[in-house]
Scaffold this active site. Sequence first.
Site, PDB file in Angstrom:
ATOM      1  CE  LYS A  22      -1.783   1.971   3.821  1.00 59.86           C
ATOM      2  NZ  LYS A  22      -1.865   3.458   3.738  1.00 59.86           N
ATOM      3  CG  ASN A  23       2.532   2.598   3.506  1.00 62.42           C
ATOM      4  OD1 ASN A  23       1.451   3.171   3.392  1.00 62.42           O
ATOM      5  ND2 ASN A  23       2.937   2.069   4.642  1.00 62.42           N
ATOM      6  NE  ARG A  92      -0.312  12.550   6.230  1.00 67.20           N
ATOM      7  CZ  ARG A  92      -0.115  13.749   6.753  1.00 67.20           C
ATOM      8  NH1 ARG A  92      -1.151  14.491   7.079  1.00 67.20           N
ATOM      9  NH2 ARG A  92       1.088  14.207   6.954  1.00 67.20           N
ATOM     10  CB  CYS A 116      -5.210   6.308  10.461  1.00 64.84           C
ATOM     11  SG  CYS A 116      -5.829   4.854   9.597  1.00 64.84           S
ATOM     12  NE  ARG A 121      -0.455  10.310   9.705  1.00 63.60           N
ATOM     13  CZ  ARG A 121      -1.096   9.349   9.044  1.00 63.60           C
ATOM     14  NH1 ARG A 121      -2.379   9.142   9.240  1.00 63.60           N
ATOM     15  NH2 ARG A 121      -0.454   8.591   8.171  1.00 63.60           N
ATOM     16  CG  ASP A 124       4.632  22.358   9.707  1.00 64.76           C
ATOM     17  OD1 ASP A 124       3.563  22.646   9.139  1.00 64.76           O
ATOM     18  OD2 ASP A 124       4.830  22.533  10.918  1.00 64.76           O
ATOM     19  CG  LEU A 125       9.277  18.138   7.903  1.00 65.77           C
ATOM     20  CD1 LEU A 125       9.682  16.738   8.341  1.00 65.77           C
ATOM     21  CD2 LEU A 125      10.477  19.087   8.004  1.00 65.77           C
ATOM     22  CG  ASP A 303       2.409   1.657   9.372  1.00 72.89           C
ATOM     23  OD1 ASP A 303       1.983   2.596  10.077  1.00 72.89           O
ATOM     24  OD2 ASP A 303       2.448   1.713   8.126  1.00 72.89           O
ATOM     25  CB  VAL A 325       6.853   7.234  14.578  1.00 70.48           C
ATOM     26  CG1 VAL A 325       6.482   7.854  13.235  1.00 70.48           C
ATOM     27  CG2 VAL A 325       8.183   6.467  14.467  1.00 70.48           C
ATOM     28  NE  ARG A 395      -7.141   4.522   5.051  1.00 73.03           N
ATOM     29  CZ  ARG A 395      -6.069   4.666   5.815  1.00 73.03           C
ATOM     30  NH1 ARG A 395      -6.098   4.317   7.082  1.00 73.03           N
ATOM     31  NH2 ARG A 395      -4.956   5.181   5.337  1.00 73.03           N
TER      32      ARG A 395
END
Length: 416
Positions: A22-23, A92, A116, A121, A124-125, A303, A325, A395
């Site tokens: 997924k990622n 996201r 989620c 989260r 800014d970066l 995760d 994290v 998801r």
Amino acid sequence: MEKLVIKGGNPLKGEVNIQGAKNSVLPILAASLLCEGQCIIHNVPIITDVDMMLEILRSLGVIWQRQGHTLIVDSSKANKYQIDDKLMRSMRSSIFLLGALLGRFNNALVSRPGGCDIGERTTDLHEKGLKSLGAQFGEKGYMVKAPNGLKGAEVYLDYPSVGATENIMLAACKAKGVTVIKNAAREPEIVDLQMFLNKMGAKVSGAGTAEIRIIGVDKLNGCEHRIIPDRIVAGTVLLATAMTKGDVLLKDVIPEHLELIIIKLREMGADIAIGENEIRIKGTYPLKPVDIRTAPYPGFPTDMQPIMMVGLAIAEGTSIVTENVFDARFKHVGEFRRMGADIKISNKTAVIKGVKRLIGTYVEATDLRAGAALVIGGLAGENTTIIEKVEHIDRGYEKIEELFGRLGGNIIRIKE
């Protein structure tokens, strides 16, 4: 409204092929927007996050078709750079389209993404990196323009954010000059994105290290690519097998991506044998306690934290889990306690005293990975577990009831 009904107690046994990541697929689908041709993408999981990304791409003028686990994506006629607010808030990973839209159109009109609720989260970066390339942000946040085009720059990330690294990579591919991302995230999914971009004709190097270099090009072409296996889904199956005292062969995996997970499972007592693109695990009883500290890759993945925690809930002894994290990734603890887990929270640390067994009850998935953890807790527990809000699980896991059902788990989906 759908629910998962699980009757625990069956050891998981058999073989399973692990779905595509997924990622990895989500930023790669965003990257396809940069291409002025057709991309063929294999090993695409059938999950709702992919469905939503495809819906967003369709709204931008992208034409696509699905053939099983293969997607054919044609972005040659993409002609819009505005994304509907409801679509942006559906996931996201919609944030990746910010860099892709700027790279394609030098314009983007989007709102803040959803996803989620696992803590702060910020983007800014992402903004810092894109501004370094020449993007100008409007007062409302994401009315973004690059009136003079994007230009290469050196970007230092204060934190190795996966999303920010990928967004800057996408924007920089067609920027003029050279972009260098320092303190870049090093996750395997970033390496996969680099491979896809380079197949399209980009010039990206360094993915998997703390410094990524991108030389801008004028045009990107179509390509064919296969998504890497999902290391978190693989980790979920490994934990479920260990908890149920099962014996499962995982195929189509990359063991190197699961190194720390395998180390911790061996410390817990699991018997693990590693082959080429496969892992065999045999669960033993009782499981032993271990300590976990989440960190950016190659550290222990956040995760996997809820999934590991439910396994430690039945380990013989006390374990400590530290979440470094996300600041609100312990919401699942209340649901684990409903199943009989003994867990105490203090700031970013969870102290888990193992119990002999988890007891099935009504629980609710608070987010994607917490939902998967509840599933494997139900598979290993006694009596019946009923999980609500399974849309979170969908998801990222392709038909999780079929995944574990094929291995002997007693799990069904019901509609009400």
